[in-house]
Design a protein around this motif. Structure first.
Motif, PDB file in Angstrom:
ATOM      1  N   PHE A 288       0.823  -1.213   0.000  1.00 35.42           N
ATOM      2  CA  PHE A 288       0.000   0.000   0.000  1.00 35.42           C
ATOM      3  C   PHE A 288       0.856   1.261   0.000  1.00 35.42           C
ATOM      4  O   PHE A 288       0.515   2.248  -0.652  1.00 35.42           O
ATOM      5  CB  PHE A 288      -0.904   0.021   1.236  1.00 35.42           C
ATOM      6  CG  PHE A 288      -2.012  -0.986   1.206  1.00 35.42           C
ATOM      7  CD1 PHE A 288      -3.245  -0.664   0.664  1.00 35.42           C
ATOM      8  CD2 PHE A 288      -1.830  -2.258   1.727  1.00 35.42           C
ATOM      9  CE1 PHE A 288      -4.280  -1.590   0.640  1.00 35.42           C
ATOM     10  CE2 PHE A 288      -2.850  -3.193   1.709  1.00 35.42           C
ATOM     11  CZ  PHE A 288      -4.081  -2.865   1.158  1.00 35.42           C
ATOM     12  N   ALA A 289       1.949   1.243   0.766  1.00 30.04           N
ATOM     13  CA  ALA A 289       2.760   2.452   0.904  1.00 30.04           C
ATOM     14  C   ALA A 289       4.144   2.085   1.419  1.00 30.04           C
ATOM     15  O   ALA A 289       4.329   1.050   2.071  1.00 30.04           O
ATOM     16  CB  ALA A 289       2.093   3.442   1.856  1.00 30.04           C
ATOM     17  N   VAL A 290       5.112   2.951   1.123  1.00 32.22           N
ATOM     18  CA  VAL A 290       6.476   2.788   1.627  1.00 32.22           C
ATOM     19  C   VAL A 290       6.958   4.115   2.203  1.00 32.22           C
ATOM     20  O   VAL A 290       6.501   5.186   1.800  1.00 32.22           O
ATOM     21  CB  VAL A 290       7.449   2.317   0.520  1.00 32.22           C
ATOM     22  CG1 VAL A 290       7.141   0.894   0.088  1.00 32.22           C
ATOM     23  CG2 VAL A 290       7.424   3.262  -0.678  1.00 32.22           C
ATOM     24  N   ARG A 291       7.881   4.025   3.136  1.00 25.80           N
ATOM     25  CA  ARG A 291       8.496   5.206   3.762  1.00 25.80           C
ATOM     26  C   ARG A 291       9.982   5.211   3.388  1.00 25.80           C
ATOM     27  O   ARG A 291      10.691   4.231   3.636  1.00 25.80           O
ATOM     28  CB  ARG A 291       8.312   5.133   5.274  1.00 25.80           C
ATOM     29  CG  ARG A 291       8.999   6.225   6.086  1.00 25.80           C
ATOM     30  CD  ARG A 291       8.665   6.040   7.561  1.00 25.80           C
ATOM     31  NE  ARG A 291       9.500   6.847   8.443  1.00 25.80           N
ATOM     32  CZ  ARG A 291       9.433   6.821   9.779  1.00 25.80           C
ATOM     33  NH1 ARG A 291       8.547   6.018  10.373  1.00 25.80           N
ATOM     34  NH2 ARG A 291      10.231   7.591  10.513  1.00 25.80           N
ATOM     35  N   ILE A 292      10.438   6.306   2.786  1.00 28.18           N
ATOM     36  CA  ILE A 292      11.777   6.343   2.190  1.00 28.18           C
ATOM     37  C   ILE A 292      12.447   7.675   2.514  1.00 28.18           C
ATOM     38  O   ILE A 292      11.793   8.712   2.652  1.00 28.18           O
ATOM     39  CB  ILE A 292      11.687   6.154   0.655  1.00 28.18           C
ATOM     40  CG1 ILE A 292      11.012   4.820   0.315  1.00 28.18           C
ATOM     41  CG2 ILE A 292      13.066   6.204   0.006  1.00 28.18           C
ATOM     42  CD1 ILE A 292      10.838   4.587  -1.167  1.00 28.18           C
ATOM     43  N   ASP A 293      13.773   7.645   2.592  1.00 30.26           N
ATOM     44  CA  ASP A 293      14.557   8.860   2.806  1.00 30.26           C
ATOM     45  C   ASP A 293      14.553   9.739   1.556  1.00 30.26           C
ATOM     46  O   ASP A 293      14.540   9.247   0.424  1.00 30.26           O
ATOM     47  CB  ASP A 293      16.021   8.506   3.114  1.00 30.26           C
ATOM     48  CG  ASP A 293      16.194   7.860   4.476  1.00 30.26           C
ATOM     49  OD1 ASP A 293      15.384   8.148   5.377  1.00 30.26           O
ATOM     50  OD2 ASP A 293      17.141   7.063   4.634  1.00 30.26           O
ATOM     51  N   SER A 294      14.611  11.051   1.773  1.00 28.69           N
ATOM     52  CA  SER A 294      14.927  11.991   0.691  1.00 28.69           C
ATOM     53  C   SER A 294      16.302  12.586   0.979  1.00 28.69           C
ATOM     54  O   SER A 294      16.898  12.326   2.028  1.00 28.69           O
ATOM     55  CB  SER A 294      13.872  13.093   0.592  1.00 28.69           C
ATOM     56  OG  SER A 294      13.959  13.970   1.701  1.00 28.69           O
ATOM     57  N   TYR A 295      16.799  13.412   0.057  1.00 29.78           N
ATOM     58  CA  TYR A 295      18.175  13.899   0.165  1.00 29.78           C
ATOM     59  C   TYR A 295      18.232  15.393  -0.135  1.00 29.78           C
ATOM     60  O   TYR A 295      17.520  15.890  -1.019  1.00 29.78           O
ATOM     61  CB  TYR A 295      19.081  13.139  -0.814  1.00 29.78           C
ATOM     62  CG  TYR A 295      19.149  11.667  -0.498  1.00 29.78           C
ATOM     63  CD1 TYR A 295      20.176  11.148   0.275  1.00 29.78           C
ATOM     64  CD2 TYR A 295      18.146  10.804  -0.938  1.00 29.78           C
ATOM     65  CE1 TYR A 295      20.221   9.796   0.586  1.00 29.78           C
ATOM     66  CE2 TYR A 295      18.178   9.451  -0.625  1.00 29.78           C
ATOM     67  CZ  TYR A 295      19.222   8.959   0.136  1.00 29.78           C
ATOM     68  OH  TYR A 295      19.258   7.629   0.454  1.00 29.78           O
ATOM     69  N   LYS A 296      19.099  16.086   0.586  1.00 27.46           N
ATOM     70  CA  LYS A 296      19.276  17.515   0.355  1.00 27.46           C
ATOM     71  C   LYS A 296      19.782  17.749  -1.061  1.00 27.46           C
ATOM     72  O   LYS A 296      20.708  17.088  -1.517  1.00 27.46           O
ATOM     73  CB  LYS A 296      20.273  18.089   1.365  1.00 27.46           C
ATOM     74  CG  LYS A 296      20.461  19.594   1.239  1.00 27.46           C
ATOM     75  CD  LYS A 296      21.466  20.106   2.264  1.00 27.46           C
ATOM     76  CE  LYS A 296      21.683  21.608   2.088  1.00 27.46           C
ATOM     77  NZ  LYS A 296      22.691  22.127   3.047  1.00 27.46           N
TER      78      LYS A 296
END
Length: 566
Positions: A262-270
């Motif tokens: 249904f959904a995933v949680r992921i890092d973003s980057y500067k």
């Protein structure tokens, strides 16, 4: 079992009651964009369903489990190995395809340092949302996956071209699975407190009815934080990344649709303040490998990426990718998905008219492209004439000066050269690389009367491999043409061979793959097994653990298509 007209009609009614009449497709011709793979694969489905909410998706899953149907969850259907469609007619149960593109929410959390992406959200959307926050995604769009979904990348361990970020990976996901007793369960590994019952969890997430305090800090990974070290180990006897690497198989990561994510949680980057592309040309593959080793081993800051393009790939992309060059440079990449949809509609229409050729849209666009001007800057054209091997090196911030100084010093003592690209030159150079796969495919389509079959190899070579360019089959009389391009720093290469007519493509491909494995390579590197490759032991076990009843995406990795893996 829905094996007669009455049962099929009853299934359709029940699905319509969940998602609405407009979003249930049962007519074979209208289902084709969902049941036919982009490059290979295809088979029948009882229905295609397009839910608009997470709760609708859950209710569709419940119905399918109650009715003992196989389930295939699909987003953009851009896979190259057929893993997002049925494959053949030998399933023991009807298949329902759940297309998730209407589930396209993206929610920023932790001051935009992370995000939660729903099953149908795409990298195009994510780039736009994060740009406003001064952030960037975990992955970039590659030549094979323009318009690809975020969840699809995680499920297939895709990517890795971005050296500072690595392949798509997370241990934080919300998904449904079927346990050993055949009961559908909702598993919340997002580390966000969303409630207790499936209905409460899904609706709380859908409407973002949670606070910052409900988003838990966790030691679980939302990206591959070991990759920066892994890719620098240039003397290692193993590849840096490949689809069945056991260290990157966790829950949704590498699941290949064996659970319903249904959904995933992921890092973003500067986002870096500055980026610069250096276009490198040489005629000696050993020189390129020497540079790769010195940059990975000695640079203080890792490059953003380093994309390899052989001269033959350059030529074909220049000619057969010209229209896509023009479109992206004129209207931007965000409209590409809509244009792909129009292309599909055009081919479906053309298939009804006897005198029109197969792959009509490609052949039409190729004729139109003859009227367009050359899209490649003259500076790159000059390098095409002088050098066989081209390397597109992208650096950021402090790494820009480091790369410039290194390249100046290196080419004082070695043959070759480099261009420090303007923004336009850099954009065109990167586009040249990422339009390559589609251009090669169109070349094969447009010249099909002269050419035999095409073989596509997606391989991860050893990190210490020096002879990265050549295979023993290259000089064989059965080979008409060879194309080589890929992510050079991590030694993930894409090799396309076009054979003479009448040559057994499967036999030739086996020879190539057996040789590569004997040299310590792994395959597939990033396109995943789909229905084209057999899942290795670790990957097969991952599938068994996730889906003990073999209800989701049965047959993936050339495994059993039958219930309970019989």
């Amino acid at each position: 079992m829905f094996n007669d007209e009455d049962h099929r009609n009853e299934l359709r009614k029940q699905l319509i009651s969940i998602v609405g009449r407009r979003f249930v497709i049962t007519e074979e011709k209208k289902m084709k964009p969902f049941t036919q793979g982009w490059r290979l694969g295809g088979g029948p489905a009882a229905a295609v369903v397009r839910p608009a909410t997470l709760l609708e998706m859950w209710n569709v899953l419940k119905l399918c489990v109650e009715e003992d149907l196989a389930i295939l969850v699909q987003a953009t259907n851009t896979g190259l190995t057929g893993g997002s469609t049925p494959n053949g007619f030998d399933y023991d149960r009807p298949i329902v395809i759940i297309n998730t593109l209407r589930l396209d929410n993206i929610q920023l959390i932790d001051d935009s340092k992370q995000f939660i992406a729903f099953a149908g959200a795409t990298l195009f959307q994510l780039e736009d949302i994060l740009y406003e926050e001064g952030r960037e995604p975990h992955s970039v769009l590659g030549s094979s996956c323009i318009g690809a979904s975020i969840v699809g990348g995680v499920c297939n361990n895709s990517g890795g071209a971005l050296l500072q970020r690595g392949p798509a990976y997370t241990e934080l996901a919300l998904y449904a699975k079927i346990n050993t007793e055949g009961i559908l369960e909702l598993v919340n590994e997002l580390e966000v407190d969303l409630g207790d019952s499936p209905e409460e969890i899904l609706q709380t997430l859908q409407n973002k009815r949670y606070t910052k305090q409900q988003v838990r800090a966790t030691d679980k990974l939302a990206s591959d934080r070991t990759y920066k070290k892994t890719v620098r180990e240039v003397d290692a006897k193993t590849p840096s990344r490949f689809n069945h690497d056991p260290s990157r198989l966790y829950g949704a990561s590498g699941c290949a649709g064996k659970i319903a994510v249904f959904a995933v949680r992921i890092d973003s980057y500067k986002r870096p303040e500055n980026k610069r592309v250096f276009y490198v040309g040489v005629n000696d593959t050993q020189l390129l490998e020497t540079m790769r080793r010195e940059i990975l081993g000695n640079f203080r800051q890792l490059p953003v990426s380093g994309e390899y393009v052989h001269r033959r790939v350059y030529d074909v992309t220049k000619k057969y990718g010209k229209d896509n060059f023009f479109i992206i440079n004129t209207v931007g990449s965000k409209h590409i998905q809509k244009l792909f949809n129009l292309k599909t509609l055009l081919d479906r229409w053309a298939a009804k008219i006897d005198f029109l050729p197969t792959n009509f849209s490609d052949k039409l666009m190729q004729k139109i492209s003859r009227l367009l001007p050359n899209q490649i800057p003259s500076s790159l054209e000059k390098y095409r004439e002088e050098y066989e091997h081209h390397w597109i090196l992208e650096m950021s911030d402090e790494g820009i000066d480091e790369a410039r100084d290194y390249l100046i010093s290196f080419f004082k003592n070695h043959d070759g050269g480099f261009i420090e690209c303007s923004e336009k030159e850099g954009d065109r150079a990167m586009l040249l690389r990422f339009l390559a796969a589609g251009a090669i495919s169109r070349y094969h389509i447009c010249e099909e009367e002269k050419l035999g079959d095409m073989i596509s190899i997606d391989v991860a070579l050893r990190r210490n491999e020096w002879e990265w360019f050549k295979n023993s089959i290259d000089d064989d009389v059965s080979v008409v043409d060879k194309f080589c391009y890929g992510h050079f720093f991590c030694h993930v290469l894409h090799q396309n061979y076009i054979l003479k007519k009448g040559v057994d493509a499967r036999a030739v491909k086996k020879v190539i793959l057996d040789e590569l494995v004997a040299r310590g390579a792994e395959y597939p590197a990033e396109h995943n097994v789909g229905h084209e490759y057999r899942a290795r032991d670790a990957l097969h076990q991952h599938y068994l653990d996730l889906d003990p009843t073999n209800t989701f995406n049965p047959g993936i990795g050339q495994t059993s298509k039958n219930k309970n893996w019989t």
